[in-house]
Structure formats: structure tokens, C-alpha cells
Scaffold this active site. Structure first.
Site, PDB file in Angstrom:
ATOM      1  N   THR A   1       0.971  -1.574   0.341  1.00 33.18           N
ATOM      2  CA  THR A   1      -0.295   0.193  -0.043  1.00 33.18           C
ATOM      3  C   THR A   1       0.938   1.316  -0.274  1.00 33.18           C
ATOM      4  O   THR A   1       0.618   2.542  -1.529  1.00 33.18           O
ATOM      5  CB  THR A   1      -1.151  -0.519   1.460  1.00 33.18           C
ATOM      6  N   VAL A   2       1.906   1.471   0.723  1.00 27.31           N
ATOM      7  CA  VAL A   2       2.533   2.528   0.985  1.00 27.31           C
ATOM      8  C   VAL A   2       3.590   2.600  -0.156  1.00 27.31           C
ATOM      9  O   VAL A   2       3.745   3.885  -0.226  1.00 27.31           O
ATOM     10  CB  VAL A   2       2.924   3.213   2.305  1.00 27.31           C
TER      11      VAL A   2
ATOM     12  N   ILE B   1       1.090  13.611   8.486  1.00 26.14           N
ATOM     13  CA  ILE B   1       0.908  15.288   9.439  1.00 26.14           C
ATOM     14  C   ILE B   1       2.325  15.341   9.203  1.00 26.14           C
ATOM     15  O   ILE B   1       3.284  14.602   9.715  1.00 26.14           O
ATOM     16  CB  ILE B   1       0.528  15.031  10.338  1.00 26.14           C
TER      17      ILE B   1
ATOM     18  N   ASP C   1      -0.208   0.194  17.777  1.00 21.81           N
ATOM     19  CA  ASP C   1       0.759   1.451  17.044  1.00 21.81           C
ATOM     20  C   ASP C   1       0.910   2.232  18.114  1.00 21.81           C
ATOM     21  O   ASP C   1       1.924   3.193  17.606  1.00 21.81           O
ATOM     22  CB  ASP C   1      -0.653   1.150  15.966  1.00 21.81           C
TER      23      ASP C   1
ATOM     24  N   LYS D   1       4.409   4.823  18.016  1.00 19.64           N
ATOM     25  CA  LYS D   1       4.476   6.029  17.781  1.00 19.64           C
ATOM     26  C   LYS D   1       4.793   7.379  18.818  1.00 19.64           C
ATOM     27  O   LYS D   1       5.650   8.226  18.907  1.00 19.64           O
ATOM     28  CB  LYS D   1       3.080   6.696  17.094  1.00 19.64           C
TER      29      LYS D   1
ATOM     30  N   GLY E   1      -3.199   5.380   5.892  1.00 20.45           N
ATOM     31  CA  GLY E   1      -3.705   5.871   4.139  1.00 20.45           C
ATOM     32  C   GLY E   1      -2.460   5.654   3.601  1.00 20.45           C
ATOM     33  O   GLY E   1      -1.309   6.431   3.746  1.00 20.45           O
TER      34      GLY E   1
HETATM   35  N1  HSE Z   1      -2.461   1.382  11.575  1.00 20.48           N
HETATM   36  C1  HSE Z   1      -2.111   3.088  11.235  1.00 20.48           C
HETATM   37  C2  HSE Z   1      -2.833   3.883  11.598  1.00 20.48           C
HETATM   38  C3  HSE Z   1      -1.885   3.369  10.068  1.00 20.48           C
HETATM   39  O1  HSE Z   1      -4.068   2.824  11.805  1.00 20.48           O
HETATM   40  O2  HSE Z   1      -2.395   4.621  12.424  1.00 20.48           O
HETATM   41  C4  HSE Z   1      -0.621   4.819  10.378  1.00 20.48           C
HETATM   42  O3  HSE Z   1       0.657   4.417  10.749  1.00 20.48           O
END
Ligand code: HSE
Length: 402
Positions: A11-12, A131, A196, A200, A298
Site C-alpha cells: 500500500t505505502v 502529518i 501502534d 508512535k 492511508g
Molecule cells: N494502522 C495505522 C493507523 C497506520 O491506523 O494509524 C498508520 O501508521
């Protein structure tokens, strides 16, 4: 002419190629360099794809080609991605990545390796999708002592919480939609269980302190326990629910970091962040609150952030881009020792027992049959846990208040 290799055509990765090739002239006009994709590494073939001729299966082709000066690692994971990143940096090729797991786990080592080899390891896309947040953090807030970071850092869970709140939807079908839209992780547990967001906030906290904040040391709670009743009480009390990553520099200079669902006051800027959007509020001791907002997941938003790093790598050739952290690990305050207000939902028949255990509380009437909600005063998490444990099964839900 700058030649780029893209590791991973998912995807990315396909987004990175689309942005680099689609905006090629525009980027060249801005920086005076023509940036092209020379190779795409993937195990698969892509017959009929417009970039089919760039696909290679052997990473050595990329690593041994001196014409490739920038590598985009968008494979994910910490196995092959780690090995390939080390090889590329070791060969003096800058690496731009969206791989938050790898940045959170091995960032210090990879940043040091980049520095030693006169190139850069850049990770704008690893936090907040499209962002710009890493670059403002390391290039603009340079006069600040950062005292707090509070962010909606996961697009999938924000999308789910928005649909639960506004449409009364259940978690599973909305998660499926988020997967179809390409927001969710390969294993969506990483989204809904908060891992996730944890990676971050670990990255942002490491940037904040200049030292490694280990994601394993961060108390992490996801959204799987959130129900429609929680939203009913939140609405009645003037809040909504958001999954936040929060880092605070405490008065004694120790660091508190956590990921959890929070009751957020409806008039707080983070409460108005809906769907796949993320927002990160960074507070400095001089500037006060600043906030960064955009699509947190996305294909194209994330790819755009990776390409912004490619541009930075090209423009910073031979120089180290500011920001980063070393291997020294920061001690995070155990969550039990942190203070917060809490929303507690209990069965109606246990209200008297609840009031005996908790003294300083405000009742919330949401007209939910058989249930009563309370918001506590500011108490230690440890005390909250002891008190709710004493009440046993009559406690139906607990959520922190932001
Ligand atoms: N799965 C992650 C999200 C993708 O929904 O934010 C982006 O890091």
C-alpha cells in the site's frame, strides 16, 4: 539526477512511487533535482503494472548500485527491514521509512549508523501518517523544553471510535471497513490493542528526551473494552472518547508515558478530530500548546510523508538532519504512580458500596438502564485499582479523564 529504490510494493510502497513519479516535475522545480525511482524491491511480480520494469527480487542489486543514493523502506516489520536498512545506511545511502515498529525498536542504533556513514535515517511517516510532525518537532520547536505530548496517533481506532460514537456501530464491522480502506495494520490487533499508538508515542518521547524511550515500558491499553454505554455516559458528562498517547514531564522531571482511551472534554481540540484523522498536541515551556493535524493513515498521505523525507535527504546530502536519540534508556514512571481523574461505570445496585469506597466523586446520569457513572477526583492509579478491585464485578468500566 537522484535515483531512489523502494523496498516493498504494498500500500505505502505503491503510493511512494505514485507520489515520486506523479509530482516529479513539481519536486524538481522546487529543489532543482530530478528524483526518479530506479528499483522497486518485492518478492512478487506485478504483470501489467506501469512500473513493472523497475521490480527486482534481489536486494543486492540495490545495495551494490552506487547510483542509488536514497532508499525508502516501506516493507514493515523488524526482520528483513532491519537488515536492509543497516546495509543501506552502511553503504552511505539515506533511508526514509514509515516503519514505526523498526524506528521505535532500533531507532537509536540506526540513527547512529546513519551519522557514522554520512547519511540520514528519516521517519516522518512513522508518526501521524501524512502529518508533518517530526520535522516541526526537530526543526521548529528547537527553542522549547517540551513538557507534554498528547496525540491521537492511530487512524484506524479513531475511525472506529468516531463510528461507534456517531452511528452506534460495533467495533468489528467498522474495523473491517478500516482494513478495506488500507488504514489498518496487517495484524489489526496492533491498532485496536494500542500497540501502534504505543510505538508512535515512544518515537515522539525519544525525540523529546534525546534518549531511547522503550515501547515495552509504556502502559498500553486499547479500545476493545469500550462500549456504547461508555459513549452514552461520556456524552452526558460533556466528553467524547479518544485513544490518546500521552507523555508528560512531571514536576520532578520524571517522564510519564501511556496509551489509553480517555474521556476528552467536547470543547478540547482533540475531541473534534474524527475518522482517520490524527492530531498531535505538543506543549513547550515557552510557546505553550501547538497542534498538528491531518490524515493519520492511508496510502497517499503516508507516501507523501515518505517522499518529503526523500526530498530532505537529497537537500541535506552530506549533512546530518537534526533530531534523534541515543541508546541510553529513559526510566518511565510506572503507571500506578501517576495521578488522573477517572470515569467509573458501575451496576446500579452497587452505588452505595461505591460511594463508601470513593468519596470525592461526581455522578453522571446518562439514563442507561441498570448502570450509574461517576467521575472521580484526581487520584493515584494505584488507589483507583485497589478501590475498583474491592468492588469486584460491580465495576463495569473504567476510563481515564484527560
Ligand atoms: N494502522 C495505522 C493507523 C497506520 O491506523 O494509524 C498508520 O501508521
Amino acid at each position: 539526477m537522484v535515483n531512489v529504490a523502494v523496498l516493498g510494493y504494498g500500500t505505502v510502497g505503491s503510493g511512494v512511487v505514485e507520489v515520486l513519479e506523479g509530482n516529479n516535475e513539481l519536486i524538481a522545480g522546487r529543489i532543482g533535482e530530478d528524483i526518479h525511482v530506479k528499483y522497486i524491491l518485492d518478492l512478487r511480480d506485478f504483470p501489467g503494472d506501469p512500473f513493472e520494469d523497475k521490480i527486482v527480487h534481489d536486494v543486492n542489486v540495490i545495495m551494490e548500485d552506487p547510483e542509488v543514493s536514497v532508499v525508502c523502506e516501506v516493507m514493515g516489520g523488524v526482520g528483513a527491514a532491519f537488515e536492509f536498512t543497516k546495509r543501506a545506511l552502511g553503504a552511505g545511502k539515506s533511508v526514509c521509512t514509515s516503519n514505526k515498529e523498526l524506528v521505535a525498536k532500533h531507532g537509536a542504533e540506526l540513527l547512529a549508523l546513519a551519522k557514522a556513514n554520512g547519511c540520514n535515517y528519516l521517519f516522518e511517516a512513522s508518526v501521524g501518517g501524512g502529518i508533518p510532525v517530526i520535522r516541526p518537532f526537530v526543526r521548529s520547536l528547537t527553542a522549547e523544553k517540551i513538557v507534554r505530548i498528547a496525540g491521537i496517533l492511530n487512524g484506524t481506532t479513531n475511525y472506529i471510535l468516531t463510528k461507534m460514537d456517531r452511528e452506534g456501530a460495533d467495533l468489528e464491522p467498522v474495523l473491517k471497513k478500516a482494513q478495506e480502506k488500507g488504514y489498518a495494520e496487517r495484524n489489526p490487533e496492533a491498532d485496536v490493542e494500542g500497540h501502534d499508538a504505543c510505538r508512535k508515542i515512544a518515537i515522539l518521547s525519544s525525540l523529546m528526551t534525546g534518549h531511547r524511550v522503550d515501547s515495552e515500558s509504556i502502559s498500553t491499553k486499547g479500545i476493545t473494552q469500550i462500549t456504547s454505554e461508555d459513549f452514552a455516559f461520556a456524552r452526558a458528562a460533556g466528553y467524547t472518547i479518544r485513544l490518546l498517547g500521552v507523555t508528560k514531564l512531571l514536576e520532578d522531571e520524571r517522564l510519564s508515558v501511556m496509551v489509553a482511551p480517555f474521556f476528552v472534554p467536547v470543547d478540547h481540540p482533540l475531541a473534534s478530530v474524527i475518522d482517520v484523522f490524527n492530531a498531535i498536541m505538543i506543549t513547550g515551556n515557552m510557546v505553550g500548546d501547538t497542534m498538528y493535524y491531518g490524515r493519520g493513515a492511508g496510502k497517499l498521505p503516508t507516501a507523501s510523508a515518505v517522499v518529503s523525507d526523500v526530498v530532505d535527504a537529497v537537500m541535506s546530502e552530506g549533512k546530518s538532519v537534526p533530531g534523534g536519540w541515543d541508546e541510553e534508556t529513559v526510566e518511565v514512571v510506572p503507571v500506578e504512580e501517576t495521578k488522573s481523574r477517572f470515569f467509573v461505570r458501575v451496576s446500579a445496585d452497587s452505588v452505595d458500596a461505591f460511594r463508601q469506597v470513593f468519596e470525592d466523586v461526581e455522578e453522571v446520569d446518562a439514563s442507561v438502564e441498570g448502570q450509574v457513572g461517576f467521575v472521580t477526583g484526581k487520584i493515584l492509579t494505584k488507589d483507583l485499582e485497589e478501590k475498583t478491585a474491592a468492588l469486584g464485578n460491580s465495576v463495569l468500566g473504567v476510563i481515564r479523564v484527560f
